[in-house]
Design a protein around this motif. Structure first.
Motif, PDB file in Angstrom:
ATOM      1  N   UNK A 100       0.895  -1.295   0.240  1.00  0.00           N
ATOM      2  CA  UNK A 100      -0.162   0.201  -0.054  1.00  0.00           C
ATOM      3  C   UNK A 100       0.799   1.075  -0.182  1.00  0.00           C
ATOM      4  N   UNK A 101       0.466   2.274  -0.390  1.00  0.00           N
ATOM      5  CA  UNK A 101      -1.000   2.437  -1.224  1.00  0.00           C
ATOM      6  C   UNK A 101      -0.629   2.074  -2.621  1.00  0.00           C
ATOM      7  N   UNK A 102      -1.742   1.348  -2.981  1.00  0.00           N
ATOM      8  CA  UNK A 102      -1.888   0.792  -4.258  1.00  0.00           C
ATOM      9  C   UNK A 102      -2.339   1.778  -5.377  1.00  0.00           C
ATOM     10  N   UNK A 103      -1.975   2.106  -6.358  1.00  0.00           N
ATOM     11  CA  UNK A 103      -2.542   2.664  -7.415  1.00  0.00           C
ATOM     12  C   UNK A 103      -3.314   2.197  -8.505  1.00  0.00           C
ATOM     13  N   UNK A 104      -4.450   2.406  -8.747  1.00  0.00           N
ATOM     14  CA  UNK A 104      -5.160   2.121  -9.873  1.00  0.00           C
ATOM     15  C   UNK A 104      -5.554   3.188 -10.866  1.00  0.00           C
ATOM     16  N   UNK A 183      -1.452   9.249   4.961  1.00  0.00           N
ATOM     17  CA  UNK A 183      -2.606   9.032   5.650  1.00  0.00           C
ATOM     18  C   UNK A 183      -3.172   7.564   5.482  1.00  0.00           C
ATOM     19  N   UNK A 184      -2.001   6.860   5.159  1.00  0.00           N
ATOM     20  CA  UNK A 184      -2.238   5.401   5.281  1.00  0.00           C
ATOM     21  C   UNK A 184      -3.492   4.814   4.568  1.00  0.00           C
ATOM     22  N   UNK A 185      -3.438   5.233   3.285  1.00  0.00           N
ATOM     23  CA  UNK A 185      -4.764   4.421   2.454  1.00  0.00           C
ATOM     24  C   UNK A 185      -4.333   3.243   1.787  1.00  0.00           C
ATOM     25  N   UNK A 186      -5.163   2.059   1.673  1.00  0.00           N
ATOM     26  CA  UNK A 186      -4.840   0.914   0.873  1.00  0.00           C
ATOM     27  C   UNK A 186      -4.361   0.978  -0.618  1.00  0.00           C
ATOM     28  N   UNK A 187      -5.567   2.036  -1.104  1.00  0.00           N
ATOM     29  CA  UNK A 187      -5.710   2.011  -2.631  1.00  0.00           C
ATOM     30  C   UNK A 187      -5.997   3.509  -2.905  1.00  0.00           C
ATOM     31  N   UNK A 188      -5.359   3.869  -3.850  1.00  0.00           N
ATOM     32  CA  UNK A 188      -5.468   5.306  -4.588  1.00  0.00           C
ATOM     33  C   UNK A 188      -6.035   5.128  -6.074  1.00  0.00           C
ATOM     34  N   UNK A 189      -7.207   5.590  -6.001  1.00  0.00           N
ATOM     35  CA  UNK A 189      -7.859   5.340  -7.644  1.00  0.00           C
ATOM     36  C   UNK A 189      -7.621   6.727  -8.303  1.00  0.00           C
ATOM     37  N   UNK A 212       4.891   8.200 -12.773  1.00  0.00           N
ATOM     38  CA  UNK A 212       5.095   9.049 -11.566  1.00  0.00           C
ATOM     39  C   UNK A 212       4.394   8.103 -10.417  1.00  0.00           C
ATOM     40  N   UNK A 213       3.340   7.210 -10.710  1.00  0.00           N
ATOM     41  CA  UNK A 213       2.600   6.580  -9.698  1.00  0.00           C
ATOM     42  C   UNK A 213       2.662   5.018  -9.624  1.00  0.00           C
ATOM     43  N   UNK A 214       3.295   4.507 -10.822  1.00  0.00           N
ATOM     44  CA  UNK A 214       3.479   3.207 -10.676  1.00  0.00           C
ATOM     45  C   UNK A 214       2.484   2.356 -10.401  1.00  0.00           C
ATOM     46  N   UNK A 215       1.297   2.711 -11.326  1.00  0.00           N
ATOM     47  CA  UNK A 215       0.138   1.783 -10.905  1.00  0.00           C
ATOM     48  C   UNK A 215       0.182   0.364 -11.292  1.00  0.00           C
ATOM     49  N   UNK A 216      -0.443  -0.586 -10.199  1.00  0.00           N
ATOM     50  CA  UNK A 216      -0.485  -2.068 -10.342  1.00  0.00           C
ATOM     51  C   UNK A 216      -1.475  -2.337 -11.352  1.00  0.00           C
TER      52      UNK A 216
END
Lengths: 462, 307
Positions: A100-104, A183-189, A212-216
């Motif tokens: 985390x935080x995982x970028x979508x 702020x310890x988010x699991x996921x950022x969309x 910049x965000x390396x989305x999974x």
């Protein structure tokens, strides 16, 4: 002209069913129809070519000679190839296997439904997987787009990155990831602006965001109504930024959804989710085997049962079942049942999921009939006294006139309802004798009033 | 804008869409005998431009009758194809005429989700403002998040008054208010936005009919135009869209958006053949100036890449 793919294919297979053996000529003829049907369903031409070639290869030869009937064998081959082409058995879910935080990253053309889908995914991850989700709109192009996502976030009950006017999309993306970490988010969309695949400036921008965000996951959002251009969009987005999954929106429309086949074939990326309505919870897993069955006119029973299970009040249903068993099912119960059916959504939507009803549905027309009958029948029953509902036998001319006037219908319609109720009661008595097995064989058609579904009494089940 | 500049702009907008089709035609037909295989390939090209299997077959049928077996150059092919397609499109290429005498001329804008209704209204408002008319806007999409704000921004850009209501308010009541206000203010054009809706959702379509009914209470001749906004990337489902919207709310004309992408918008040809419904304008970009009148010859020539 407006036949669905499933109808066209059933037409082809009807012809094949009548023959003894499947010759090369039969296959060729069937393939011609399949090709036309697929094109009419907006499957891209190059995908159609591969698809039909694949089927020809499998249809002519050993597989066919072994078949019970050639038509059945052909149906199976087309179904298998469809399922394979759509991604094989089972649904593929969003990959969350990263720290985390995982970028979508959400990408797509203008108006494909990215923002709404972002909100839906956020709600789903929050509710079903208990994730802490941050929504961020990088759409600085369309007026009020950022505000739209903010409002969706509020409805979904998830956090939204505060809007700072004047920031570039890449800056917003960086800020989103920082906020996600802090702020310890699991996921950022990350919801990007709609862009044309041929607009190099905007494609470069999305590349910069990706770097910049390396989305999974980079999810390409596509409208199910898309035509031949699906190929171009899929290819360009995939080559330029790399697509890991596809979200097909507006599957609740009546588009034949050939784009699904095209997209999957061109990108090789799985179709992960399907948008099926305007509400935030209208997001479903994509099941290739179900969609293939639906395309083939075999119905989508699984979805129907799932939806029924979600919406039908369990206690209510059990009470009804008990009454049916005792033979005390009256008009008040019938009205209850109508309400339950209405809750499941539009009638044509439900019918579309039933096996073999494709043709019937077309005959009924799409938009007009929907629900009107159910509503009217409910109105008629509402205009009866409790006593009349319990014992419809006491309904004679004068009562019927009163009921017709009260419900804004005619005496004929009241009669029609009573006749249907009568038929239903008879059927229920018959069903009791047949037991559980009989109900299964009759299908759900038996539960619907006859007038609504003429001829759909399970005769045409595959 | 001068006529020449306009052609240049439309061509530029359509250039990329036509590039592929042009390349394909070039590849197949550089001085070649027009035989069965060649005709089939040509038909495929039309199909992949979203003309639809039926329309493509019809056009190729004409080709077969007149040219079969001849040696042809690709220039010839394009010219003939273009005139075939233009012949289908010419009767439907009609501009949207605003009658000043209506005070206001009421335009209801409908369509499925995400086709560009709000953007199109913004562009129309700008064009009417520039031509000296007084436009007024009704933010009738009370469903989608921030749809009202989106239209308000267009209102600011075009100095047009925007009539709004809270989220999930009754769109028909809002339309009625809008018409009342527009009449009082002496506006020339009233552009009514509506929420995007799929044509197979009966209740939502019924809502549109209600808007129509309510408008008629205020002005029996309203709405004077009902525009269906169609996304050029839409495939054969566009036929169903037009059919149902036409039945339900009596659509008077089409606007085709997003023709600046790689989609070729060939479905327009099928729509013209089936419904003979007027096509008023095409959208070739995000700016107000990118909404252009629909020109049949130009569109047809651009579609096949004729010089």
């Amino acid at each position: 002209m407006f036949e669905t793919l499933s109808e066209k294919l059933s037409g082809v297979f009807d012809k094949l069913r009548r023959r003894g053996a499947l010759s090369e000529n039969d296959v060729t003829e069937a393939l011609r129809e399949i090709r036309l049907a697929l094109l009419d369903a907006d499957v891209a031409l190059e995908v159609v070519r591969d698809f039909t070639a694949n089927i020809r290869e499998r249809a002519i030869g050993a597989e066919v000679t072994k078949s019970v009937t050639p038509g059945q064998q052909m149906v199976k081959i087309v179904h298998d190839v469809l399922v394979e082409s759509l991604g094989g058995e089972g649904a593929v879910s969003i990959n969350l296997n990263a720290p985390a935080p995982i970028a979508l990253l959400m990408v797509g053309l203008q108006g494909s439904g990215k923002t709404t889908t972002s909100g839906k995914i956020a709600l789903r991850l929050k509710d079903k997987q208990r994730k802490k989700v941050l929504l961020a709109s990088l759409d600085t192009q369309r007026p009020a787009a950022q505000l739209q996502l903010q409002q969706l976030a509020e409805r979904a009950g998830v956090a939204c990155l505060p809007i700072i006017m004047g920031q570039s999309p890449v800056e917003i993306a960086r800020r989103a990831m920082e906020t996600g970490r802090r702020e310890v988010f699991d996921i950022v969309i990350l919801d990007t602006a709609g862009r044309l695949a041929i607009d190099q400036v905007l494609m470069d921008e999305v590349k910069a965001i990706r770097d910049a965000t390396r989305p999974i996951e980079t999810l390409l959002v596509v409208d199910a109504m898309t035509g031949q251009d699906a190929v171009n969009t899929a290819r360009e987005f995939n080559q330029q930024i790399g697509v890991t999954g596809i979200v097909l929106t507006r599957m609740d429309g009546d588009a034949r959804g050939g784009a699904a086949l095209s997209m999957r074939a061109i990108t090789g990326a799985p179709i992960k989710l399907v948008g099926s309505g305007e509400k935030l919870d209208a997001l479903e897993d994509f099941h290739p085997e179900r969609v293939a069955s639906r395309i083939l006119g075999m119905g989508d029973i699984v979805s129907l049962v799932e939806r029924a299970a979600e919406t039908i009040d369990q206690a209510e249903a059990e009470k009804l079942a008990a009454k049916m068993a005792k033979g005390t099912f009256d008009l008040a119960d019938y009205a209850n049942q109508l309400k339950q059916i209405a809750k499941m959504g539009s009638l044509s939507g439900i019918l579309g999921m039933l096996p073999g009803v494709g043709k019937l549905k077309a005959r009924m027309g799409d938009a007009n009939l929907d629900g009107a009958i159910l509503k009217r029948q409910a109105a008629i029953i509402s205009s009866m006294t409790p006593k009349e509902r319990r014992t419809p036998d006491i309904l004679k001319a004068s009562r019927k006139k009163r009921i017709a006037a009260g419900s804004g219908t005619s005496v004929q319609e009241v009669n029609k309802l009573l006749k249907q109720f009568d038929d239903m009661s008879t059927m229920m008595k018959r069903m009791q004798k047949m037991g559980q097995k009989g109900l299964l064989r009759q299908g759900l058609g038996a539960l619907m009033p006859k007038g609504i579904m003429p001829g759909a009494s399970g005769r045409r089940l595959f | 804008m001068a006529l020449g500049a306009f052609f240049a702009r439309l061509k530029e907008g359509l250039a990329r869409s036509t590039q592929k089709i042009t390349e394909s035609i070039n590849a197949i037909f550089k001085k070649r005998r027009l035989d069965d295989a060649a005709l089939e390939e040509l038909e495929d090209i039309l199909v992949s431009a979203d003309l639809g299997a039926a329309v493509a077959a019809h056009i190729i049928g004409n080709f077969r009758r007149t040219r079969f077996g001849k040696e042809v150059t690709d220039e010839e092919i394009r010219e003939t194809l273009a005139s075939e397609i233009a012949a289908i499109l010419e009767p439907v290429a009609q501009p949207l005429v605003i009658e000043r005498s209506h005070k206001p001329h009421v335009v209801l804008v409908v369509g499925v989700n995400g086709t560009g209704k709000t953007t199109t209204i913004g562009k129309l408002a700008q064009q009417y403002r520039e031509s000296g008319l007084i436009p007024m806007l009704v933010a009738g999409d009370t469903f989608r998040a921030a749809a009202v704000e989106q239209l308000q921004i267009w209102g600011q850009r075009t100095q047009a008054e925007v009539i709004t209501a809270p989220q999930n308010a009754d769109a028909a009541g809002l339309a009625f208010d809008g018409l009342t206000r527009a009449q009082a203010a002496g506006a020339d054009v009233l552009l009514i936005d509506t929420a995007g809706r799929l044509h197979n959702k009966a209740t939502l379509m019924e809502e549109l009919r209600k808007i129509m009914r309510v408008l008629k209470k205020k002005d029996p001749t309203a709405p004077h135009s009902v525009l269906l906004v169609l996304d050029a990337t839409t495939g054969q489902n566009a036929i169903q869209q037009v059919k149902v919207f036409k039945e339900m709310v009596d659509v008077t004309g089409l606007i085709v958006t997003k023709l600046d992408g790689s989609a070729r918008g060939g479905i327009v040809v099928a729509l013209a053949e089936i419904f003979s419904i007027p096509i008023h304008a095409v959208g070739v970009g995000e700016q107000a100036g990118d909404l252009r009148p629909f020109d049949a010859r130009d569109f047809a020539r651009s579609l096949v890449g004729a010089a």
